[in-house]
Design a protein around this motif. Structure first.
Motif, mmCIF file in Angstrom:
data_model
loop_
_atom_site.group_PDB
_atom_site.id
_atom_site.type_symbol
_atom_site.label_atom_id
_atom_site.label_comp_id
_atom_site.label_asym_id
_atom_site.label_seq_id
_atom_site.Cartn_x
_atom_site.Cartn_y
_atom_site.Cartn_z
ATOM 1 N N VAL A 170 27.300 -33.987 96.198
ATOM 2 C CA VAL A 170 25.881 -33.889 96.689
ATOM 3 C C VAL A 170 25.242 -34.965 96.853
ATOM 4 O O VAL A 170 24.172 -34.983 97.370
ATOM 5 C CB VAL A 170 25.454 -32.701 95.504
ATOM 6 C CG1 VAL A 170 26.020 -31.403 95.517
ATOM 7 C CG2 VAL A 170 25.366 -33.388 94.111
ATOM 8 N N LEU A 171 25.995 -36.198 96.359
ATOM 9 C CA LEU A 171 25.239 -37.509 96.331
ATOM 10 C C LEU A 171 25.142 -37.975 97.614
ATOM 11 O O LEU A 171 25.819 -37.966 98.388
ATOM 12 C CB LEU A 171 25.612 -38.381 95.302
ATOM 13 C CG LEU A 171 25.743 -38.002 93.819
ATOM 14 C CD1 LEU A 171 26.637 -39.056 92.720
ATOM 15 C CD2 LEU A 171 24.234 -37.791 93.255
ATOM 16 N N PRO A 172 23.766 -38.559 98.019
ATOM 17 C CA PRO A 172 23.750 -39.103 99.134
ATOM 18 C C PRO A 172 24.227 -40.624 99.437
ATOM 19 O O PRO A 172 24.641 -41.443 98.422
ATOM 20 C CB PRO A 172 22.092 -39.235 99.487
ATOM 21 C CG PRO A 172 21.702 -39.491 98.067
ATOM 22 C CD PRO A 172 22.741 -38.731 97.223
ATOM 23 N N VAL A 173 24.164 -41.148 100.672
ATOM 24 C CA VAL A 173 24.689 -42.421 100.984
ATOM 25 C C VAL A 173 23.684 -43.566 100.507
ATOM 26 O O VAL A 173 24.015 -44.583 100.715
ATOM 27 C CB VAL A 173 24.953 -42.721 102.422
ATOM 28 C CG1 VAL A 173 26.171 -41.898 102.675
ATOM 29 C CG2 VAL A 173 23.676 -42.394 103.401
ATOM 30 N N GLY A 174 22.348 -43.100 100.220
ATOM 31 C CA GLY A 174 21.254 -44.297 99.841
ATOM 32 C C GLY A 174 22.043 -44.554 98.201
ATOM 33 O O GLY A 174 21.303 -45.423 97.425
ATOM 34 N N LEU A 175 22.727 -44.001 97.510
ATOM 35 C CA LEU A 175 23.327 -44.068 96.144
ATOM 36 C C LEU A 175 23.745 -45.423 96.280
ATOM 37 O O LEU A 175 24.690 -45.957 97.115
ATOM 38 C CB LEU A 175 24.265 -43.249 95.610
ATOM 39 C CG LEU A 175 24.797 -43.276 94.182
ATOM 40 C CD1 LEU A 175 23.791 -42.998 93.181
ATOM 41 C CD2 LEU A 175 26.046 -42.531 93.868
ATOM 42 N N PHE A 176 23.681 -46.342 95.166
ATOM 43 C CA PHE A 176 24.256 -47.702 94.925
ATOM 44 C C PHE A 176 25.542 -47.830 94.386
ATOM 45 O O PHE A 176 25.856 -46.639 93.500
ATOM 46 C CB PHE A 176 23.354 -48.829 93.870
ATOM 47 C CG PHE A 176 22.243 -49.254 94.683
ATOM 48 C CD1 PHE A 176 22.422 -50.943 94.776
ATOM 49 C CD2 PHE A 176 21.071 -48.913 95.363
ATOM 50 C CE1 PHE A 176 21.327 -51.531 95.377
ATOM 51 C CE2 PHE A 176 19.972 -49.533 96.053
ATOM 52 C CZ PHE A 176 20.287 -50.935 95.991
ATOM 53 N N SER A 177 26.391 -48.368 94.894
ATOM 54 C CA SER A 177 27.901 -48.708 94.536
ATOM 55 C C SER A 177 28.177 -50.042 94.033
ATOM 56 O O SER A 177 27.400 -50.831 94.422
ATOM 57 C CB SER A 177 28.725 -48.067 95.483
ATOM 58 O OG SER A 177 30.008 -47.950 94.989
ATOM 59 N N SER A 178 29.163 -50.343 93.763
ATOM 60 C CA SER A 178 29.348 -51.556 93.376
ATOM 61 C C SER A 178 31.098 -51.974 93.958
ATOM 62 O O SER A 178 31.724 -50.914 93.785
ATOM 63 C CB SER A 178 29.018 -52.254 91.743
ATOM 64 O OG SER A 178 30.060 -51.614 91.076
ATOM 65 N N MET A 179 31.388 -53.124 94.314
ATOM 66 C CA MET A 179 32.763 -53.632 94.744
ATOM 67 C C MET A 179 32.943 -54.882 94.401
ATOM 68 O O MET A 179 31.990 -55.689 94.452
ATOM 69 C CB MET A 179 33.265 -53.118 95.966
ATOM 70 C CG MET A 179 32.460 -53.827 97.180
ATOM 71 S SD MET A 179 32.898 -53.468 98.659
ATOM 72 C CE MET A 179 32.005 -54.446 99.843
ATOM 73 N N TYR A 180 34.464 -55.322 94.173
ATOM 74 C CA TYR A 180 34.754 -56.649 94.487
ATOM 75 C C TYR A 180 35.126 -56.814 96.057
ATOM 76 O O TYR A 180 35.822 -55.884 96.335
ATOM 77 C CB TYR A 180 35.892 -56.983 93.633
ATOM 78 C CG TYR A 180 35.315 -57.119 91.967
ATOM 79 C CD1 TYR A 180 34.701 -58.058 91.865
ATOM 80 C CD2 TYR A 180 35.984 -56.111 91.002
ATOM 81 C CE1 TYR A 180 34.049 -58.292 90.510
ATOM 82 C CE2 TYR A 180 35.470 -56.490 89.650
ATOM 83 C CZ TYR A 180 34.754 -57.395 89.373
ATOM 84 O OH TYR A 180 34.249 -57.308 88.108
ATOM 85 N N ALA A 181 34.558 -57.801 96.411
ATOM 86 C CA ALA A 181 35.166 -58.208 97.897
ATOM 87 C C ALA A 181 35.592 -59.490 97.901
ATOM 88 O O ALA A 181 35.011 -60.384 97.697
ATOM 89 C CB ALA A 181 33.753 -57.924 98.957
ATOM 90 N N THR A 182 36.925 -59.658 98.420
ATOM 91 C CA THR A 182 37.514 -60.875 98.366
ATOM 92 C C THR A 182 38.100 -61.314 99.800
ATOM 93 O O THR A 182 38.504 -60.488 100.480
ATOM 94 C CB THR A 182 38.937 -60.915 97.592
ATOM 95 O OG1 THR A 182 38.603 -60.571 96.278
ATOM 96 C CG2 THR A 182 39.719 -62.378 97.654
ATOM 97 N N CYS A 183 37.680 -62.681 100.223
ATOM 98 C CA CYS A 183 37.876 -62.998 101.620
ATOM 99 C C CYS A 183 37.987 -64.332 101.530
ATOM 100 O O CYS A 183 38.052 -65.211 100.502
ATOM 101 C CB CYS A 183 36.577 -62.830 102.292
ATOM 102 S SG CYS A 183 35.216 -63.804 101.646
ATOM 103 N N ASN A 184 38.520 -65.056 102.861
ATOM 104 C CA ASN A 184 38.672 -66.516 103.059
ATOM 105 C C ASN A 184 37.636 -66.727 103.761
ATOM 106 O O ASN A 184 36.615 -65.974 104.605
ATOM 107 C CB ASN A 184 40.105 -66.960 103.529
ATOM 108 C CG ASN A 184 40.334 -66.272 104.744
ATOM 109 O OD1 ASN A 184 39.638 -66.268 105.661
ATOM 110 N ND2 ASN A 184 41.445 -65.481 104.868
ATOM 111 N N ALA A 185 37.265 -68.233 104.264
ATOM 112 C CA ALA A 185 36.400 -68.375 104.798
ATOM 113 C C ALA A 185 36.251 -68.157 106.284
ATOM 114 O O ALA A 185 35.205 -67.908 107.005
ATOM 115 C CB ALA A 185 36.312 -70.156 104.990
ATOM 116 N N ARG A 186 37.460 -68.145 106.757
ATOM 117 C CA ARG A 186 37.697 -67.692 108.308
ATOM 118 C C ARG A 186 36.906 -66.146 108.268
ATOM 119 O O ARG A 186 36.202 -65.728 109.346
ATOM 120 C CB ARG A 186 38.957 -67.588 108.965
ATOM 121 C CG ARG A 186 39.139 -67.453 110.177
ATOM 122 C CD ARG A 186 40.665 -67.355 110.636
ATOM 123 N NE ARG A 186 40.783 -67.500 112.248
ATOM 124 C CZ ARG A 186 41.931 -67.700 112.684
ATOM 125 N NH1 ARG A 186 43.056 -67.410 112.131
ATOM 126 N NH2 ARG A 186 41.923 -67.414 114.245
#
Length: 241
Positions: A170-186
């Motif tokens: 029932v929760l909307p997409v306006g709800l805050f979530s949290s994540m780790y995002a790992t990347c390289n410079a490219r």
């Protein structure tokens, strides 16, 4: 017990939690092609040569030397931002908090007063313009009312013993979530080329403002880690190599 009253936020947060990223990583990776293995001390002897090499790699789109580094960000943003974010798959790794395993907290997104609210034009050829005070008031009031109602329904199901993975529907997409995002410079440069709007960009981009807010904070952190690489990216039209 955590406060179950909804909180309404108009900003995102981005934290660089760990990294192994410097301009030297690019130089070290690039020079092995012509000079074999070299120490970081040797690489850093001639700053102007290093700047020129990075610019050459960026200009001529020799991309792989920009992959030999890593940055991990903790991102807190509305779910709809993450749905856009995860279209970026090459060179990215994600782990998001799970509504199956923890009770989701009542943090919800509302547009700030500077957020442009009105779309003019047709898809593919439209612009966003400022809304009126009345439109902003309506947007905030309607969102807050819907958020309160959905979170009350969520809590009602949890208190009745219904599983979190069911109640979260029932929760909307306006709800805050949290994540780790790992990347390289490219991979980050490719993300920035699409998710920021800049007059310096050779190829125009029209990102949704909320994901651009995340991108701007990531770019600021990355620019501090790899200033020569960032400068070359900007100077060459913000095109990922």
């Amino acid at each position: 017990m955590e406060d179950s009253r909804p909180r309404f936020l108009d900003d995102v947060t981005v934290e660089l939690v760990k990294h192994s990223a410097s301009d030297s990583d690019v130089l070290w990776a690039a020079r092995v092609s012509t000079a074999g293995e070299q120490s970081i001390e040797e690489i850093n002897k001639d700053p102007e040569r290093s700047k020129g090499l990075i610019n050459f790699l960026m200009r001529d789109r020799h991309g792989t030397p920009f992959e030999h580094n890593s940055m991990t960000f903790l991102v807190k943003a509305p779910i709809f931002v993450f749905r856009e974010f995860q279209r970026h798959r090459v060179g990215w790794s994600y782990n998001e908090e799970s509504g199956r395993y923890r009770e989701l907290q009542p943090d919800f997104y509302i547009p700030g007063p500077e957020r442009k609210l009105v779309q003019e034009g047709r898809p593919g050829k439209y612009v966003f313009v400022d809304g009126t005070e009345k439109q902003h008031k309506i947007a905030v009031e309607v969102m807050e009312s819907a958020y309160r109602s959905s979170y009350e329904a969520y809590r009602e199901m949890l208190e009745a013993g219904i599983a979190r993975e069911v109640a979260r529907a029932v929760l909307p997409v306006g709800l805050f979530s949290s994540m780790y995002a790992t990347c390289n410079a490219r991979s980050l440069m490719h993300f920035l080329s699409l998710r920021t709007k800049s007059e310096q960009a050779k190829v125009p981009s029209f990102p949704q403002r909320e994901i651009e807010m995340v991108a701007e904070r990531m770019e600021a952190a990355w620019a501090g880690l790899m200033p020569l690489t960032h400068a070359a990216f900007v100077a060459n039209g913000r095109v990922a190599p």
